[in-house]
Design a protein around this motif. Structure first.
Motif, PDB file in Angstrom:
ATOM      1  N   ALA A  10       0.066   6.111 -15.464  1.00 40.40           N
ATOM      2  CA  ALA A  10      -0.533   7.429 -15.603  1.00 40.40           C
ATOM      3  C   ALA A  10      -2.193   7.594 -15.731  1.00 40.40           C
ATOM      4  N   GLU A  11      -2.562   6.360 -16.150  1.00 40.70           N
ATOM      5  CA  GLU A  11      -3.880   5.815 -16.472  1.00 40.70           C
ATOM      6  C   GLU A  11      -4.658   5.486 -15.112  1.00 40.70           C
ATOM      7  N   GLY A  12      -4.906   6.074 -14.280  1.00 39.64           N
ATOM      8  CA  GLY A  12      -5.391   5.974 -12.799  1.00 39.64           C
ATOM      9  C   GLY A  12      -6.773   5.150 -12.706  1.00 39.64           C
ATOM     10  N   GLN A  13      -7.479   5.015 -13.865  1.00 39.37           N
ATOM     11  CA  GLN A  13      -8.590   4.184 -13.889  1.00 39.37           C
ATOM     12  C   GLN A  13      -8.374   2.656 -13.778  1.00 39.37           C
ATOM     13  N   GLY A  88       0.602  10.548  -7.497  1.00 39.42           N
ATOM     14  CA  GLY A  88       0.255   9.178  -7.423  1.00 39.42           C
ATOM     15  C   GLY A  88       1.038   8.598  -6.692  1.00 39.42           C
ATOM     16  N   TYR A  89       0.681   6.994  -6.495  1.00 38.35           N
ATOM     17  CA  TYR A  89       1.611   6.204  -5.438  1.00 38.35           C
ATOM     18  C   TYR A  89       1.648   4.792  -6.239  1.00 38.35           C
ATOM     19  N   VAL A  90       2.919   4.458  -5.647  1.00 40.79           N
ATOM     20  CA  VAL A  90       2.972   3.051  -6.058  1.00 40.79           C
ATOM     21  C   VAL A  90       3.764   2.401  -4.828  1.00 40.79           C
ATOM     22  N   LEU A  91       3.088   1.258  -4.458  1.00 40.62           N
ATOM     23  CA  LEU A  91       3.434   0.395  -3.430  1.00 40.62           C
ATOM     24  C   LEU A  91       3.843  -0.932  -3.900  1.00 40.62           C
TER      25      LEU A  91
END
Length: 148
Positions: A10-13, A88-91
């Motif tokens: 959740a912490e995009g940075q 958001g995305y996870v590859l």
């Protein structure tokens, strides 16, 4: 592990290109689902050269017909996921060991493309994470989340 991973995702940075620690695929998928992120997955096992890997990425990620199976087209498709909208995305890339071993410069370029895609999404405030599910040997340049 899943709750801690969910909080980190959740912490995009911190989004970036990472080596997935062994056996964490299930936890990663659970955390992605809990966040309602888009899940993208491709298996690059047994591929020794980038052309085949780019073609397989297009097929497994269900890119549009215009996808040209090159680095620019990969960046374009991953930077516009309007067909797969999510917060958001996870590859997850499985089995890229052979590509890394046989075409190291192309593997580096592939990761540069991913870095650019991540930066594009970060500008929009949307996390985009890339994880390699690989053997640990020879991949010291890729951090794990524990190192983030």
């Amino acid at each position: 592990m899943s709750h801690k991973l969910q909080k980190l995702l959740a912490e995009g940075q911190y989004a970036g290109v990472y080596h997935l620690p062994h056996n964490d695929r299930k936890a990663l998928k659970e955390a992605t689902k809990a966040l309602e992120y888009g899940w993208l997955e491709a298996d690059l096992s047994e591929l020794h050269e980038i052309t085949a890997a780019l073609q397989k990425l297009g097929k497994e990620l269900k890119f549009p017909d215009w996808y040209g199976a090159n680095f620019d087209a990969l960046a374009d498709c991953l930077s516009d996921l309007s067909w797969h909208e999510a917060p958001g995305y996870v590859l997850l890339l499985k089995g890229a060991d052979e590509l890394h071993a046989h075409d190291h410069p192309a593997f580096d370029t592939l990761n540069e493309v991913f870095d650019g895609v991540i930066e594009t999404w970060q500008e929009a405030g949307i996390p985009f994470w890339v994880f390699y599910d690989l053997r640990a040997n020879g991949l010291a340049p890729l951090p794990t989340l524990a190192q983030a």
